[in-house]
Design a protein around this motif. Structure first.
Motif, PDB file in Angstrom:
ATOM      1  N   ALA A 139       0.822  -1.213   0.000  1.00 34.90           N
ATOM      2  CA  ALA A 139       0.000   0.000   0.000  1.00 34.90           C
ATOM      3  C   ALA A 139       0.857   1.265   0.000  1.00 34.90           C
ATOM      4  O   ALA A 139       0.616   2.192  -0.768  1.00 34.90           O
ATOM      5  N   VAL A 140       1.869   1.310   0.851  1.00 34.30           N
ATOM      6  CA  VAL A 140       2.731   2.492   0.929  1.00 34.30           C
ATOM      7  C   VAL A 140       3.723   2.491  -0.237  1.00 34.30           C
ATOM      8  O   VAL A 140       3.892   3.492  -0.940  1.00 34.30           O
ATOM      9  N   GLY A 160       8.442  -9.204  -3.117  1.00 38.84           N
ATOM     10  CA  GLY A 160       8.569 -10.611  -2.766  1.00 38.84           C
ATOM     11  C   GLY A 160       8.069 -11.642  -3.754  1.00 38.84           C
ATOM     12  O   GLY A 160       7.948 -12.816  -3.386  1.00 38.84           O
ATOM     13  N   LYS A 164       4.855  -9.635  -8.695  1.00 40.39           N
ATOM     14  CA  LYS A 164       4.930  -8.241  -8.228  1.00 40.39           C
ATOM     15  C   LYS A 164       6.015  -7.469  -8.983  1.00 40.39           C
ATOM     16  O   LYS A 164       5.840  -6.302  -9.324  1.00 40.39           O
ATOM     17  N   TYR A 180      13.289 -10.103  -3.721  1.00 36.64           N
ATOM     18  CA  TYR A 180      14.273 -10.370  -2.658  1.00 36.64           C
ATOM     19  C   TYR A 180      14.259 -11.835  -2.219  1.00 36.64           C
ATOM     20  O   TYR A 180      15.213 -12.314  -1.612  1.00 36.64           O
ATOM     21  N   ASN A 204      10.424   0.094   4.132  1.00 36.88           N
ATOM     22  CA  ASN A 204       9.160  -0.429   4.660  1.00 36.88           C
ATOM     23  C   ASN A 204       9.335  -1.745   5.399  1.00 36.88           C
ATOM     24  O   ASN A 204       8.397  -2.214   6.036  1.00 36.88           O
ATOM     25  N   CYS A 226      10.123   3.888   7.515  1.00 35.12           N
ATOM     26  CA  CYS A 226       8.668   3.910   7.585  1.00 35.12           C
ATOM     27  C   CYS A 226       8.150   2.699   8.349  1.00 35.12           C
ATOM     28  O   CYS A 226       7.285   2.806   9.203  1.00 35.12           O
ATOM     29  N   TYR A 232       8.547  -7.608  12.848  1.00 35.73           N
ATOM     30  CA  TYR A 232       7.413  -7.456  13.779  1.00 35.73           C
ATOM     31  C   TYR A 232       7.095  -8.734  14.561  1.00 35.73           C
ATOM     32  O   TYR A 232       6.498  -8.674  15.627  1.00 35.73           O
ATOM     33  N   PHE A 257       9.779   7.856  11.149  1.00 35.72           N
ATOM     34  CA  PHE A 257       8.656   8.806  11.243  1.00 35.72           C
ATOM     35  C   PHE A 257       7.346   8.047  11.424  1.00 35.72           C
ATOM     36  O   PHE A 257       7.217   6.899  10.987  1.00 35.72           O
ATOM     37  N   VAL A 259       3.328   8.696  10.645  1.00 33.89           N
ATOM     38  CA  VAL A 259       2.537   9.610   9.825  1.00 33.89           C
ATOM     39  C   VAL A 259       1.664  10.526  10.684  1.00 33.89           C
ATOM     40  O   VAL A 259       1.481  11.699  10.367  1.00 33.89           O
ATOM     41  N   ASN A 307      -0.868  -9.631  -0.432  1.00 34.04           N
ATOM     42  CA  ASN A 307      -1.518  -8.446  -1.026  1.00 34.04           C
ATOM     43  C   ASN A 307      -0.653  -7.802  -2.091  1.00 34.04           C
ATOM     44  O   ASN A 307       0.566  -7.806  -2.032  1.00 34.04           O
TER      45      ASN A 307
HETATM   46  N1  NAP Z   1       5.516   5.074   9.846  1.00 34.20           N
HETATM   47  C1  NAP Z   1       4.210   5.122   9.653  1.00 34.20           C
HETATM   48  O1  NAP Z   1       3.503   6.037  10.050  1.00 34.20           O
HETATM   49  C2  NAP Z   1       3.587   3.986   8.858  1.00 34.20           C
HETATM   50  C3  NAP Z   1       2.298   4.094   8.316  1.00 34.20           C
HETATM   51  C4  NAP Z   1       1.812   3.034   7.534  1.00 34.20           C
HETATM   52  C5  NAP Z   1       2.582   1.892   7.347  1.00 34.20           C
HETATM   53  N2  NAP Z   1       3.812   1.826   7.943  1.00 34.20           N
HETATM   54  C6  NAP Z   1       4.693   0.663   7.737  1.00 34.20           C
HETATM   55  O2  NAP Z   1       5.020   0.641   6.369  1.00 34.20           O
HETATM   56  C7  NAP Z   1       5.207  -0.702   5.939  1.00 34.20           C
HETATM   57  C8  NAP Z   1       4.278  -0.968   4.760  1.00 34.20           C
HETATM   58  O3  NAP Z   1       2.936  -0.862   5.214  1.00 34.20           O
HETATM   59  P1  NAP Z   1       1.722  -1.157   4.232  1.00 34.20           P
HETATM   60  O4  NAP Z   1       0.466  -0.809   4.934  1.00 34.20           O
HETATM   61  O5  NAP Z   1       2.030  -0.536   2.927  1.00 34.20           O
HETATM   62  O6  NAP Z   1       1.808  -2.742   4.098  1.00 34.20           O
HETATM   63  P2  NAP Z   1       1.938  -3.538   2.752  1.00 34.20           P
HETATM   64  O7  NAP Z   1       3.289  -3.226   2.172  1.00 34.20           O
HETATM   65  O8  NAP Z   1       0.739  -3.308   1.907  1.00 34.20           O
HETATM   66  O9  NAP Z   1       1.891  -5.055   3.237  1.00 34.20           O
HETATM   67  C9  NAP Z   1       2.953  -5.645   3.859  1.00 34.20           C
HETATM   68  C10 NAP Z   1       3.956  -6.223   2.831  1.00 34.20           C
HETATM   69  O10 NAP Z   1       5.192  -6.439   3.500  1.00 34.20           O
HETATM   70  C11 NAP Z   1       5.918  -7.426   2.817  1.00 34.20           C
HETATM   71  N3  NAP Z   1       6.550  -8.296   3.800  1.00 34.20           N
HETATM   72  C12 NAP Z   1       5.950  -9.094   4.713  1.00 34.20           C
HETATM   73  N4  NAP Z   1       6.876  -9.753   5.452  1.00 34.20           N
HETATM   74  C13 NAP Z   1       8.088  -9.374   4.967  1.00 34.20           C
HETATM   75  C14 NAP Z   1       9.431  -9.716   5.280  1.00 34.20           C
HETATM   76  N5  NAP Z   1       9.720 -10.573   6.257  1.00 34.20           N
HETATM   77  N6  NAP Z   1      10.434  -9.130   4.575  1.00 34.20           N
HETATM   78  C15 NAP Z   1      10.171  -8.259   3.580  1.00 34.20           C
HETATM   79  N7  NAP Z   1       8.911  -7.895   3.228  1.00 34.20           N
HETATM   80  C16 NAP Z   1       7.884  -8.439   3.916  1.00 34.20           C
HETATM   81  C17 NAP Z   1       4.921  -8.222   1.958  1.00 34.20           C
HETATM   82  O11 NAP Z   1       5.215  -8.007   0.585  1.00 34.20           O
HETATM   83  P3  NAP Z   1       6.336  -8.871  -0.208  1.00 34.20           P
HETATM   84  O12 NAP Z   1       5.588  -9.748  -1.140  1.00 34.20           O
HETATM   85  O13 NAP Z   1       7.135  -7.813  -0.905  1.00 34.20           O
HETATM   86  O14 NAP Z   1       7.145  -9.654   0.806  1.00 34.20           O
HETATM   87  C18 NAP Z   1       3.565  -7.592   2.297  1.00 34.20           C
HETATM   88  O15 NAP Z   1       2.713  -7.514   1.194  1.00 34.20           O
HETATM   89  C19 NAP Z   1       4.925  -1.584   7.142  1.00 34.20           C
HETATM   90  O16 NAP Z   1       6.146  -1.925   7.742  1.00 34.20           O
HETATM   91  C20 NAP Z   1       4.108  -0.685   8.056  1.00 34.20           C
HETATM   92  O17 NAP Z   1       4.236  -1.039   9.396  1.00 34.20           O
HETATM   93  C21 NAP Z   1       4.321   2.832   8.679  1.00 34.20           C
END
Ligand code: NAP
Length: 315
Positions: A139-140, A160, A164, A180, A204, A226, A232, A257, A259, A307
């Motif tokens: 999503a991000v 991954g 994709k 990766y 991310n 991010c 986790y 950061f 958001v 996703n």
């Molecule tokens: N700082 C903030 O304010 C903020 C706000 C929103 C989100 N976030 C963070 O931003 C990141 C992305 O969030 P999102 O909502 O966009 O989620 P997302 O990327 O839509 O979903 C998570 C993705 O992470 C990947 N993933 C899962 N396990 C993994 C691993 N062990 N190593 C590498 N990649 C892995 C998967 O894609 P692959 O197929 O590529 O593995 C999965 O589709 C998250 O870490 C989230 O916590 C932070």
């Protein structure tokens, strides 16, 4: 999955300034995992035997609030319930004519803003720079890569699966993408693809993927931390390379950061995101799980890369 259970409960009577809602869509997000640890954090932990909550869209069925009438579509942090009573203070009305309405949970909502703020306010991209984004098809990540392209950058996505990788390049205009999971030596591959070095890293995922990026930073590089989804579920304290000498030698800036600490930037962010979506410069996609009972599976699917774009559950 055994950590989740479904229950039938009664509804409380509707009080003053409250509304009865039928939930329509829920967003599931990686940060919910953090709320499952009983530790002091920027957001309080979920309580056992209480419903999980996440951002959702709902229709007002009955209202004792002067702000909402039946039929209104609203957004807010909502408990995972099919029907629920909430205070009118925790919801906002949305324009239900916007298609698809789920964009308010994704590209025109929290994840779109995260991409915009992390890239534009922390990394400050310049035309011609090389930007690497991990979690690139999420999503991000999808939004980060495309905004960087709009700014005239060269964009490399790390993701991954081969599906994709193909989508990032063919549909979302990334210059290159790397799987990766199947790349033997990510460090070496990044060195070959980014032979002029990396100016911006939008992180991310953390862990070994991010370790591999560090040795290719250019002087004055900027890194936005991010998310760290790869860590986790770890219980041990993660260890990694000591990156401070690299940051020092490259005069690089790395900043975490959240958001929600940038709320004053939201109106500008939404304005830009909406403009780029309307102009067709910013494309998006969502993965939708069908049915309220799929909430746990959709949430867990984030950790298996199930996703592409935003993970959404249609109640
Ligand atoms: N700082 C903030 O304010 C903020 C706000 C929103 C989100 N976030 C963070 O931003 C990141 C992305 O969030 P999102 O909502 O966009 O989620 P997302 O990327 O839509 O979903 C998570 C993705 O992470 C990947 N993933 C899962 N396990 C993994 C691993 N062990 N190593 C590498 N990649 C892995 C998967 O894609 P692959 O197929 O590529 O593995 C999965 O589709 C998250 O870490 C989230 O916590 C932070």
């Amino acid at each position: 999955m055994t950590d989740f259970k479904f229950e039938m409960t009664g509804l409380p009577d509707l009080g003053v300034d409250e509304v009865l809602l039928k939930t329509v869509y829920f967003s599931v997000d990686p940060y919910l995992r953090g709320r499952m640890n009983d530790v002091k954090s920027y957001v309080h932990a979920f309580e056992i035997d209480q419903p999980i909550e996440s951002s959702g869209l709902a229709t007002v069925i009955e209202s004792k609030s002067d702000k909402f009438i039946p039929g209104d579509m609203v957004i807010g942090m909502l408990p995972w319930r099919e029907i629920t009573v909430v205070s009118d203070k925790v919801i906002d009305k949305i324009d239900s004519t916007r298609e698809p309405v789920t964009y308010f949970l994704s590209i025109l909502g929290m994840t779109g803003l995260t991409a915009y703020i992390g890239l534009m306010h922390i990394c400050k991209p310049l035309a011609g720079e090389t930007v690497v984004v991990s979690g690139a098809a999420g999503a991000v990540g999808l939004v980060v890569g495309q905004i960087a392209k709009i700014q005239g950058c060269r964009v490399i996505g790390i993701t991954g699966s081969d599906e994709k990788v193909k989508l990032l390049v063919d549909k979302f205009a990334f210059d290159k993408a790397i799987n990766y999971k199947t790349t033997n030596d990510l460090n070496k591959t990044l060195g070959e693809i980014c032979n002029d070095g990396i100016d911006i890293y939008f992180d991310n995922v953390g862990g070994e993927v991010s370790d591999a990026v560090m040795s290719h930073l250019n002087s004055q590089a900027r890194i936005a931390i991010c998310g760290q989804i790869s860590l986790y579920n770890t219980t041990a304290r993660p260890l990694g390379p000591r990156i401070q000498p690299i940051l020092l030698g490259k005069s690089a800036m790395m900043k975490g950061f959240l958001v929600n600490n940038y709320k004053s930037e939201f109106p500008d962010g939404i304005q830009y995101l909406t403009k780029w979506v309307n102009e067709g410069k910013l494309k998006f996609t969502e993965t939708t799980f069908q049915g309220f009972a799929q909430l746990p599976a959709a949430f867990l699917g984030l950790f298996n890369g199930e996703n592409i774009g935003k993970m959404i559950v249609k109640v």
